[in-house]
Design an enzyme around this catalytic site. Structure first.
Site, mmCIF file in Angstrom:
data_model
loop_
_atom_site.group_PDB
_atom_site.id
_atom_site.type_symbol
_atom_site.label_atom_id
_atom_site.label_comp_id
_atom_site.label_asym_id
_atom_site.label_seq_id
_atom_site.Cartn_x
_atom_site.Cartn_y
_atom_site.Cartn_z
ATOM 1 N N ASP A 1 -3.244 -11.047 9.048
ATOM 2 C CA ASP A 1 -2.342 -9.928 9.316
ATOM 3 C C ASP A 1 -1.469 -10.203 10.530
ATOM 4 O O ASP A 1 -0.528 -9.458 10.802
ATOM 5 C CB ASP A 1 -3.143 -8.640 9.566
ATOM 6 C CG ASP A 1 -3.454 -7.910 8.266
ATOM 7 O OD1 ASP A 1 -2.868 -8.264 7.227
ATOM 8 O OD2 ASP A 1 -4.284 -6.980 8.293
ATOM 9 N N ASP B 1 -6.326 -6.678 -2.142
ATOM 10 C CA ASP B 1 -6.786 -6.511 -0.767
ATOM 11 C C ASP B 1 -8.253 -6.080 -0.729
ATOM 12 O O ASP B 1 -8.827 -5.644 -1.740
ATOM 13 C CB ASP B 1 -5.905 -5.455 -0.082
ATOM 14 C CG ASP B 1 -5.695 -5.747 1.396
ATOM 15 O OD1 ASP B 1 -6.542 -6.420 1.998
ATOM 16 O OD2 ASP B 1 -4.683 -5.275 1.948
ATOM 17 N N MET B 2 -8.852 -6.147 0.435
ATOM 18 C CA MET B 2 -10.253 -5.761 0.651
ATOM 19 C C MET B 2 -10.380 -5.528 2.142
ATOM 20 O O MET B 2 -10.439 -6.471 2.908
ATOM 21 C CB MET B 2 -11.132 -6.934 0.194
ATOM 22 C CG MET B 2 -12.591 -6.657 0.012
ATOM 23 S SD MET B 2 -13.514 -6.771 1.555
ATOM 24 C CE MET B 2 -15.159 -6.618 0.970
ATOM 25 N N ASP C 1 0.817 -1.215 0.000
ATOM 26 C CA ASP C 1 0.000 0.000 0.000
ATOM 27 C C ASP C 1 0.859 1.278 0.000
ATOM 28 O O ASP C 1 1.967 1.291 0.530
ATOM 29 C CB ASP C 1 -0.842 -0.049 1.290
ATOM 30 C CG ASP C 1 -1.999 0.915 1.257
ATOM 31 O OD1 ASP C 1 -2.102 1.692 0.300
ATOM 32 O OD2 ASP C 1 -2.800 0.868 2.217
HETATM 33 C C1 GLA Z 1 -4.241 -4.859 4.906
HETATM 34 C C2 GLA Z 1 -3.388 -6.070 4.572
HETATM 35 C C3 GLA Z 1 -1.955 -5.792 4.948
HETATM 36 C C4 GLA Z 1 -1.480 -4.562 4.214
HETATM 37 C C5 GLA Z 1 -2.385 -3.398 4.503
HETATM 38 C C6 GLA Z 1 -2.033 -2.202 3.645
HETATM 39 O O1 GLA Z 1 -4.341 -4.669 6.274
HETATM 40 O O2 GLA Z 1 -3.872 -7.201 5.199
HETATM 41 O O3 GLA Z 1 -1.143 -6.903 4.658
HETATM 42 O O4 GLA Z 1 -1.455 -4.848 2.834
HETATM 43 O O5 GLA Z 1 -3.746 -3.708 4.265
HETATM 44 O O6 GLA Z 1 -2.861 -1.131 3.879
#
Ligand code: GLA
Length: 742
Positions: free
Chosen positions: A548, A478-479, A367
């Site tokens: 995460d 991602d979401m 990101d």
């Molecule tokens: C989510 C994903 C992370 C990372 C962040 C970036 O939380 O699970 O691994 O990519 O977004 O904003």
């Protein structure tokens, strides 16, 4: 694999190991007879129907005091008949009645398996791999045609089911409940196993004993969710990981779902799986059709691990697709935990360079690279590079990464928008929100209305341009929030109950289009970690970011639970820095490596901050993973010791021919002067001699000894270490290698 007794109207699906039996009742409704270990193909089995006169029941035909749907095991029960349990189908007509009675019309048995329109599903590569039975039912009053489809696989002990509805009448109908699967078991002496949790602690194994009434897990969040996985298993109380009956039910879908087990007062059990009826209403105009997502049922007499093995093999080889299905996945480094939003090209290249020196093969930019994205408050929706951070653009960075000898991958979050973005300013109506009401945000972002083709088209256009502009081999899709205030400006009032499902169809469609344009692209799915870790995503993305939470100890539980359904090849697992960002724990680097490499392996830290000794460890980890990644991704997986039950956790991956196995053993807390321990292994050849190699130990033993007496664990727990092998410590682990000696 399908035997049909025309006279008795009994259909028997079998593959030498499992049987699934259904029949046509006298009333024309479809009844269920049996699912489990194979029964002999000949014979009628109609006598398995149990019915008795029971007071306070409603009977189908006048003069008959025995035949009530309440007591008959059915294949696809409908609302409003004499069955008072939850139905699989609820359909309302313009007269307001939701009564539906299905009558058998005929069947079609075909070799192979057809794809489902617009939906992910298991598939075959040649028609000999599976047989499909389609049973045609009709509600003659409503003119609603219902086709129940059952596929039995030659090589997997699984049956895949889906249902297609077609309105053949002249009136508009509303589907209020259209489950993918309903299955009535003759007794309820089972426990359910579910995978539940929350963000950063996804898919914990929870076991509940069934009691009369309903046991259910579900999602209403617009994605399958961190909270419950679209899966339910049944096991007998005595079933273990490796012995006893285990049934698994898994939905190939990424949106709202319901998985339910209902026990009636006669101890009959009904299992149901499909789109969550709550919030669902599909308008079926005359001539219209609707197909449910696919549900997969697995059976194993060899315990929960046996059930998992069926899912792993089917999902790894006949759900995941494309060139990456069987290819060795690259070891990657992702910059997120190292930099968050704070980076420039130099910092990224330094991280990539150091990773390259360690043997890492791909650099993934997470990101923060696009639009005005310097925090999570802005930028989503604008998929153009931020030149202040990356003056050479994505193309320039990808090229420099390429020059280091690494592949390049990129993070995107296509379904979302920040209000502070060019896309939102141009199209404020593109988000899901209820007119005249406030809209909740999640992580400062709003959900784009993917039920609208023009919204999907806009994001497709941007992503197509992005992927065409640079050598991007991988995307992390991602979401990061759930849907709320679900309402679409594009659909009429009578179609608002379709929006959640249409949203997911839009997500699938965008995946399909991008993969058609860029067939070699490797997609890793992600939803704030494991918020959409489901078989639907696996069809497009052969790997997913499991959670995460990258702490090695937490990951023992997360990966153990995930393995109930999903193969190691799809579990994204990375080594991250310590103290760990999610739980603040410091774990040894080798344990972080051992846990992560039993997954789709990578790193998520700035390797430049490690000392020389740690760098040597990383190099050794990467080299070991590369040597073993085929075995790790394609081998047979065995859960040996559960981190939910004790201080030790162990799992094993073995080549199907038993020639080599790796055994990962972790001891969570250190203990003083503990007992001697042996770990019985699985999947070896009893008469074959093996060499066992651990960190400080090496010995030879036959397969039977290793499976019966067990692998003798090295245990530095005496409290006094005299052999120079280092102190006993918390969070220790090791990988043992077990190799057949030729
Ligand atoms: C989510 C994903 C992370 C990372 C962040 C970036 O939380 O699970 O691994 O990519 O977004 O904003």
């Amino acid at each position: 694999m399908i035997t049909i007794n025309e006279k008795e109207q009994v259909f028997h699906l079998h593959n030498g190991r499992i049987s699934y039996l259904l029949y046509v009742m006298e009333s024309g409704q479809l009844g269920h007879l049996y699912f489990g270990r194979q029964l002999r193909p000949e014979g009628s089995y109609r006598h398995m129907v149990e019915k008795a006169h029971r007071p306070m029941s409603s009977y189908i035909a006048e003069g008959d005091l025995y035949t009530s749907y309440e007591h008959l095991r059915q294949e696809y029960p409908t609302f409003g008949t004499s069955d008072y349990r939850y139905p699989a189908l609820e359909v309302q007509g313009p007269d307001g009645s939701a009564l539906c009675k299905l009558e058998y019309q005929g069947y079609r048995a075909i070799q192979g398996k057809k794809p489902l329109p617009g939906l992910p599903a298991t598939y075959v590569e040649n028609p000999q791999e599976a047989d499909t039975l389609e049973v045609h039912m009709l509600d003659p009053w409503r003119r609603l045609e219902v086709v129940l489809s059952y596929t039995i696989f030659r090589d997997f002990d699984c049956v895949a089911r889906s249902v297609r509805f077609a309105n053949k009448g002249e009136e508009t109908l509303f589907l209020d409940r259209a489950m993918s699967l309903s299955l009535d078991f003759p007794d309820a002496d089972y426990e359910t196993v579910q995978l539940s949790g929350a963000w950063a602690r996804e898919r914990a194994v929870k076991v509940r004993a069934l009691e009369p009434g309903v046991t259910a897990v579900s999602s209403m969040r617009g994605h399958s969710s961190h909270h419950h996985n679209p899966f339910l298993a049944l096991k007998r109380k005595s079933t273990t990981e490796h012995a006893g009956d285990a049934y698994g039910f898994s939905l190939v879908y990424s949106g709202n779902f319901l998985a339910q087990a209902e026990v009636d007062n006669y101890q009959v059990l009904r299992v149901m799986l499909g789109i969550n009826p709550f919030g669902f209403r599909w308008r079926l105009d005359p001539g219209g059709a609707f197909t449910t997502p696919e549900a997969v049922m697995a059976y194993s007499p060899e315990g929960l691990n046996g059930m998992s093995a069926q899912f792993h093999r089917l999902y790894r080889s006949r759900l995941a697709r494309g060139p990456w299905r069987d290819k060795e996945r690259p070891v990657l480094i992702n910059n997120w935990e190292a930099t968050v939003f704070d980076f420039d090209e130099d910092r990224l290249l330094r991280i990539a360079q150091k990773a390259k020196e360690c043997g890492v093969e791909m650099f993934v930019l997470d990101d923060g690279w696009f639009g005005s994205r310097n925090s999570d408050a802005s930028g989503l929706g604008d998929w153009q590079v931020n030149r202040r951070k990356l003056p050479g653009g994505i193309g320039g960075l990808a090229e420099k990464v390429g020059r280091l000898g690494m592949q390049f991958g990129l993070w995107i979050e296509p379904e979302m928008v920040n209000k502070d973005s060019g896309l939102f300013r141009a199209h404020p109506d593109y988000i899901l929100q209820t007119p005249g009401r406030s809209a909740s945000h999640g992580r400062n972002q709003f959900v784009l209305d993917f039920s609208r083709p023009e919204v999907v088209e806009e994001i497709y256009r941007q992503l197509h341009a992005l992927l065409s502009s640079a050598d991007i081999r991988y995307i992390k899709w991602d979401m990061n929030r759930s849907i709320s205030e679900c309402y679409s400006a594009a659909w009429p009032a009578s179609r608002q109950g379709e929006v959640y499902h249409r949203y997911i169809l839009g997500v699938y469609d965008l995946h399909r289009r991008l993969l058609e344009d860029f067939p070699d692209l490797l997609i890793e799915s992600c939803a704030s970690g494991g918020g959409r870790f489901d078989p639907g995503m696996l069809y497009y993305a052969p790997q997913g970011w499991t959670s995460d939470d990258s702490d090695a100890v937490e990951r023992l539980k997360i990966q153990y639970g995930t393995s109930l359904v999903y193969p190691l090849s799809c579990m994204g697992a990375h080594v991250s820095a310590c103290p760990n960002g999610q739980v603040g724990r410091t774990t040894p680097l080798d344990t972080r490596g051992n846990v992560a490499m039993t997954g789709a392996f990578g790193y998520e830290l700035d390797l430049g901050r490690l000392g020389p000794e740690e760098i040597e460890t990383v190099k050794a980890q990467v080299a070991f993973y590369k040597e073993n990644r085929r075995l790790l991704a394609q081998g047979d997986f065995y859960r040996l010791l559960s981190p939910f039950q004790g201080n030790l956790c162990a799992w094993q991956v073995a080549l199907p021919d038993g020639a080599r196995a790796l055994v990962m053993v972790a001891r969570i807390l250190s203990e003083a002067n503990g007992p001697y321990r042996r770990l019985p292994l699985r999947g070896l050849l009893p008469g074959r001699k093996y060499k066992v190699t651990g960190k400080y130990l090496s010995y030879e033993a036959y397969g039977d000894e290793l499976m019966q007496f067990g692998l003798m664990l090295e245990d530095k727990s005496s409290g006094e270490v005299r052999d120079g092998s280092g102190p006993c410590r918390d969070f220790s682990s090791q990988i043992y290698q077990v190799d057949a000696i030729s």
